[in-house]
Design an enzyme around this catalytic site. Sequence first.
Site, short mmCIF file in Angstrom:
data_model
loop_
_atom_site.label_atom_id
_atom_site.label_comp_id
_atom_site.label_asym_id
_atom_site.label_seq_id
_atom_site.Cartn_x
_atom_site.Cartn_y
_atom_site.Cartn_z
N GLU A 329 0.80 -1.24 0.00
CA GLU A 329 0.00 0.00 0.00
C GLU A 329 0.83 1.28 0.00
OE1 GLU A 329 -3.87 -1.42 2.50
OE2 GLU A 329 -2.07 -1.00 3.65
C1 NGO Z 1 -3.73 -4.61 5.02
C2 NGO Z 1 -2.75 -3.49 5.28
C3 NGO Z 1 -2.49 -3.28 6.76
C4 NGO Z 1 -3.80 -3.27 7.54
C5 NGO Z 1 -4.54 -4.57 7.28
C6 NGO Z 1 -5.86 -4.61 8.01
C7 NGO Z 1 -1.65 -5.28 4.49
C8 NGO Z 1 -0.59 -6.16 4.00
N1 NGO Z 1 -1.58 -3.97 4.60
O1 NGO Z 1 -2.83 -5.74 4.94
O2 NGO Z 1 -1.81 -2.07 6.94
O3 NGO Z 1 -3.52 -3.17 8.91
O4 NGO Z 1 -4.79 -4.75 5.91
O5 NGO Z 1 -6.57 -5.78 7.81
#
Ligand code: NGO
Length: 519
Positions: A329
């Site tokens: 992300e």
């Molecule tokens: C995503 C995000 C995290 C969040 C999570 C919550 C990944 C790999 N990046 O997973 O920052 O905490 O969802 O479910």
Amino acid sequence: MSKSILLVSFMVVQLIASAQPLLLSKQSIIPKPVSVVDAKGSFNLTEKSIIYYEGESPEIQQVGNYLASKLNPSTRFGIVVRSNSVAQTPGNIYLSLKPGDAQLGDEGYQLVISKETVILTANKPSGLFNGVQTLRQLFPANIESAVPQEGSWEIPAGTVRDFPEYAFRGVMLDVARHFFQVSDVKRTIDLMAAYKMNVMHLHLSDDQGWRIEIKKWPKLTAIGGITQVDGEKGGFYTQDQYVEIVKYAAERQVMIIPEIDMPGHTNAALASYPELNCNDRAPELYTGTKVGFSTLCTSKEITYQFIKDVFSELAAITPGPYLHIGGDESHATKIEDYLPFEVKVQEIVASTGKQVIGWDEIALSTMKPNTVVQFWAKAENAQKGVKQGAKVIMSPAAKAYVDMQYHAKTKLGLHWAGYVEVDTGYNWDPATLVPGIGRENILGIEAPLWSETITNMDEIEYMVFPRLPGYAEIGWSTPASRNWNEYKVRLGNHADRFKAMQIDYYPSKLVPWLGSSKK
Ligand code: NGO
């Protein structure tokens, strides 16, 4: 029917039940072993029992000590652990390494229980440790109690031969959004090890907090570690504490994988050091739960010096082969900056002698031959990784994220990937979930617990249990041997064990919990 007739018939039913011989093959072992063969009779643990280990290996002795530490509090037997050079004598437990049983591999074991002895053999100490977990589950549930219990400590005779489907069976703890004390990490390691899981991935940094001491960059914790979600007091592990966790985990055959998430999810670092920002200005500490707004400045030399220092210090205190570089992300990083950044970070990690793991987005970049991709969201990314020759860790959010709510009314957790009831968590096969990613591409599975909404040990337990034994079984047992309707009965029979271990689990209505009809 009169009350007395009812009572008599109840007693007859009880008598018949207690007259049934205990059968090894009828025990609710999780994860389900490869093979269980019954024999006649049972072994009785008494105050005279001794745990003998063959040879002088401190690692086998450690497994023996671990077993004694599990048997002694409840039985009060004060069972001792001794090195064995004499012939086997009745009443005792024997642990020995017998290299050469190729089928058992590194982690498999053979457990032979007779009226006289319990003989556990394996190629490696990790196999013995796994056998000990099976042995624990064969005793009555209150063996797990931390306080003395009455009872007879009998286990059915027979042979278990057992080895895992996947070598990598993990749990992730996000200690960045909410910080958890060393004691909480240790308890989580204990609970996962009881189900033969062998990897603890620690998500040590994120927008909301930096949780590991880095000697060359002390403000990371002095500033970046002080808060957490909702503005509460944060915290961090000193390197000594981290080493303590690594050691504790190793004694339970669990490998620690540290993650430093980058280039996004870095607000805590950016707030600690202005020079890591492209505009040289440190942002405020962040205590919300949004994702995707922060990025390290990928065009500055100092950023790479920072990364090298951080990973060098971490590599020096991490005996396992992996360092996790995050990579998820990074919406605030331009893709043309992100791609070369990931190549450079892989090179930096390689220079420390470690192997890279990254979330599935890193497969957009060029991957080093031994970089591992952790699939969480986009199948397409993971497939790209596999096309580049990467191995995959399977953590599909819709199945394996233990921060997902069980259902719409679960008080904790999120549901962006859906609800993950206990059956949803269990009912999938890593090797057939994503087209193009087969058994041969998969290292194993991991269940991540993100902690935006999780603040303490009770809450960790509630989200992790009872889903964890299911992930343990997916990682350990063959797909052909797994079946929800059969598994849910075994899981239900672990209710008393959960209670004896004081696990605050979610009592899903889908599971026939032992004793629940009597309540
Ligand atoms: C995503 C995000 C995290 C969040 C999570 C919550 C990944 C790999 N990046 O997973 O920052 O905490 O969802 O479910």
